[in-house]
Design a protein around this motif. Structure first.
Motif, mmCIF file in Angstrom:
data_model
loop_
_atom_site.group_PDB
_atom_site.id
_atom_site.type_symbol
_atom_site.label_atom_id
_atom_site.label_comp_id
_atom_site.label_asym_id
_atom_site.label_seq_id
_atom_site.Cartn_x
_atom_site.Cartn_y
_atom_site.Cartn_z
ATOM 1 N N VAL A 54 9.942 5.194 -13.976
ATOM 2 C CA VAL A 54 9.199 3.959 -14.182
ATOM 3 C C VAL A 54 9.202 3.684 -15.679
ATOM 4 C CG1 VAL A 54 6.967 2.799 -13.927
ATOM 5 C CG2 VAL A 54 7.766 4.392 -12.158
ATOM 6 N N LEU A 55 9.759 2.545 -16.055
ATOM 7 C CA LEU A 55 9.882 2.205 -17.464
ATOM 8 C C LEU A 55 8.670 1.423 -17.954
ATOM 9 C CD1 LEU A 55 13.608 1.011 -17.514
ATOM 10 C CD2 LEU A 55 12.696 3.322 -17.777
ATOM 11 N N ASP A 56 8.384 1.546 -19.222
ATOM 12 C CA ASP A 56 7.349 0.745 -19.864
ATOM 13 C C ASP A 56 7.975 -0.607 -20.186
ATOM 14 O OD1 ASP A 56 5.851 -0.561 -21.968
ATOM 15 O OD2 ASP A 56 4.807 1.325 -22.283
ATOM 16 N N ARG A 57 7.515 -1.654 -19.496
ATOM 17 C CA ARG A 57 8.139 -2.968 -19.641
ATOM 18 C C ARG A 57 8.067 -3.510 -21.065
ATOM 19 N NH1 ARG A 57 6.094 -6.655 -15.064
ATOM 20 N NH2 ARG A 57 6.818 -8.150 -16.592
ATOM 21 N N ARG A 58 7.021 -3.219 -21.772
ATOM 22 C CA ARG A 58 6.930 -3.695 -23.165
ATOM 23 C C ARG A 58 7.973 -3.005 -24.042
ATOM 24 N NH1 ARG A 58 3.164 -7.287 -23.703
ATOM 25 N NH2 ARG A 58 1.304 -7.258 -22.401
ATOM 26 N N ARG A 59 8.182 -1.729 -23.808
ATOM 27 C CA ARG A 59 9.148 -0.970 -24.623
ATOM 28 C C ARG A 59 10.592 -1.400 -24.360
ATOM 29 N NH1 ARG A 59 7.443 3.766 -27.905
ATOM 30 N NH2 ARG A 59 5.199 3.706 -27.622
ATOM 31 N N VAL A 60 10.854 -1.971 -23.177
ATOM 32 C CA VAL A 60 12.204 -2.463 -22.871
ATOM 33 C C VAL A 60 12.265 -3.989 -22.987
ATOM 34 C CG1 VAL A 60 12.884 -0.469 -21.491
ATOM 35 C CG2 VAL A 60 11.819 -2.446 -20.368
ATOM 36 N N ASN A 61 11.262 -4.562 -23.679
ATOM 37 C CA ASN A 61 11.199 -5.981 -24.006
ATOM 38 C C ASN A 61 11.203 -6.894 -22.775
ATOM 39 O OD1 ASN A 61 10.930 -8.118 -25.843
ATOM 40 N ND2 ASN A 61 13.141 -8.462 -25.863
ATOM 41 N N LEU A 62 10.414 -6.532 -21.768
ATOM 42 C CA LEU A 62 10.246 -7.381 -20.583
ATOM 43 C C LEU A 62 8.759 -7.533 -20.250
ATOM 44 C CD1 LEU A 62 13.116 -5.905 -18.402
ATOM 45 C CD2 LEU A 62 13.071 -8.170 -19.464
ATOM 46 N N PRO A 63 7.959 -8.038 -21.194
ATOM 47 C CA PRO A 63 6.520 -8.094 -20.956
ATOM 48 C C PRO A 63 6.055 -9.267 -20.089
ATOM 49 C CG PRO A 63 7.007 -9.022 -23.093
ATOM 50 C CD PRO A 63 8.316 -8.495 -22.540
ATOM 51 N N THR A 64 6.909 -10.245 -19.869
ATOM 52 C CA THR A 64 6.504 -11.468 -19.185
ATOM 53 C C THR A 64 6.859 -11.413 -17.704
ATOM 54 O OG1 THR A 64 6.868 -12.689 -21.230
ATOM 55 C CG2 THR A 64 6.731 -13.992 -19.201
ATOM 56 N N THR A 65 5.897 -11.799 -16.869
ATOM 57 C CA THR A 65 6.127 -11.880 -15.424
ATOM 58 C C THR A 65 5.941 -13.322 -14.983
ATOM 59 O OG1 THR A 65 5.251 -9.656 -15.109
ATOM 60 C CG2 THR A 65 5.403 -11.050 -13.150
ATOM 61 N N VAL A 66 6.905 -13.817 -14.228
ATOM 62 C CA VAL A 66 6.821 -15.144 -13.639
ATOM 63 C C VAL A 66 7.005 -14.979 -12.140
ATOM 64 C CG1 VAL A 66 7.860 -17.454 -13.524
ATOM 65 C CG2 VAL A 66 7.741 -16.251 -15.720
ATOM 66 N N PHE A 67 6.090 -15.570 -11.374
ATOM 67 C CA PHE A 67 6.230 -15.607 -9.922
ATOM 68 C C PHE A 67 6.762 -16.982 -9.552
ATOM 69 C CE2 PHE A 67 3.098 -12.302 -10.625
ATOM 70 C CZ PHE A 67 3.581 -11.306 -9.800
ATOM 71 N N VAL A 68 7.788 -16.990 -8.729
ATOM 72 C CA VAL A 68 8.425 -18.243 -8.349
ATOM 73 C C VAL A 68 8.265 -18.421 -6.846
ATOM 74 C CG1 VAL A 68 10.581 -19.557 -8.330
ATOM 75 C CG2 VAL A 68 10.099 -17.977 -10.215
ATOM 76 N N ILE A 69 7.698 -19.561 -6.475
ATOM 77 C CA ILE A 69 7.535 -19.913 -5.065
ATOM 78 C C ILE A 69 8.705 -20.818 -4.682
ATOM 79 C CG2 ILE A 69 6.076 -21.105 -3.387
ATOM 80 C CD1 ILE A 69 4.720 -18.638 -4.440
ATOM 81 N N VAL A 70 9.365 -20.490 -3.590
ATOM 82 C CA VAL A 70 10.542 -21.236 -3.158
ATOM 83 C C VAL A 70 10.321 -21.810 -1.769
ATOM 84 C CG1 VAL A 70 12.998 -21.012 -2.537
ATOM 85 C CG2 VAL A 70 12.103 -19.811 -4.536
ATOM 86 N N LYS A 71 10.695 -23.070 -1.625
ATOM 87 C CA LYS A 71 10.778 -23.710 -0.315
ATOM 88 C C LYS A 71 12.233 -24.080 -0.098
ATOM 89 C CE LYS A 71 6.464 -26.098 0.684
ATOM 90 N NZ LYS A 71 5.879 -27.427 0.915
ATOM 91 N N THR A 72 12.675 -23.925 1.121
ATOM 92 C CA THR A 72 14.033 -24.319 1.458
ATOM 93 C C THR A 72 13.986 -25.275 2.639
ATOM 94 O OG1 THR A 72 16.212 -23.561 2.118
ATOM 95 C CG2 THR A 72 14.353 -22.294 2.946
ATOM 96 N N SER A 73 14.977 -26.148 2.706
ATOM 97 C CA SER A 73 15.076 -27.030 3.865
ATOM 98 C C SER A 73 16.108 -26.486 4.846
ATOM 99 C CB SER A 73 15.457 -28.445 3.426
ATOM 100 O OG SER A 73 16.672 -28.411 2.708
ATOM 101 N N SER A 74 16.721 -25.380 4.477
ATOM 102 C CA SER A 74 17.762 -24.779 5.311
ATOM 103 C C SER A 74 17.336 -23.380 5.736
ATOM 104 C CB SER A 74 19.066 -24.699 4.516
ATOM 105 O OG SER A 74 20.068 -24.076 5.271
#
Length: 154
Positions: A54-74
């Motif tokens: 388990v990596l420390d996200r800050r130490r590997v320069n990935l401190p930001t989390t974005v959640f993406v909600i997706v709708k599809t018509s297919s």
């Protein structure tokens, strides 16, 4: 069937998979060879899927989390395969869940900064047709746990 020692062993391995077998054996009251056999059985049975760091996200320069909600018509099988391939091709997308309710999928994206999200967005929409995407920036992680409760394991 898993017993209490198996549950304890699984909890210990989730805490630190690099713990020496002799230490694990002592903590679950087994000989090192019996403990090693149990771990091998848990791996062979697929209870332990893999051991990882388990990596420390800050130490590997990935401190930001974005959640993406997706709708599809297919909802055809071909579209689903395209979608699976598209999200697999983006390493910053670390989780994808198909949902019930008003949305079809939620994606967890880890990034160095919010501005990088635009690059990920463009990569994804260039590979698969989506009806709607909404991004939500995580302001704070209240709880993050990689360990699973072992009391339900059978």
């Amino acid at each position: 069937m898993l017993d209490d020692r198996d549950h304890h062993l699984l909890a210990l391995l989730q805490e630190d998979a690099s713990t020496p077998v002799a230490t694990l054996a002592e903590r679950v009251n087994l000989s090192p060879s019996a403990c090693s056999r149990r771990i091998a059985r848990l791996e062979a049975d697929g209870v332990i899927a893999r051991r990882t760091a388990v990596l420390d996200r800050r130490r590997v320069n990935l401190p930001t989390t974005v959640f993406v909600i997706v709708k599809t018509s297919s909802h055809e099988a071909g579209w689903l395969e395209e979608f699976r391939a598209a999200v697999q091709a983006v390493p910053e997308i670390v989780e994808v869940h198909r949902l019930t309710g008003n949305f079809d999928y939620i994606l967890k994206v880890v990034l160095p900064d919010v501005e990088t999200y635009d690059t990920i967005y463009k990569r994804l929409v260039s590979r698969v047709t989506l009806f709607e995407m909404s991004a939500y920036i995580s302001m704070e992680t209240v709880k993050h746990e990689t360990r699973l409760p072992t009391r339900y394991a059978r």
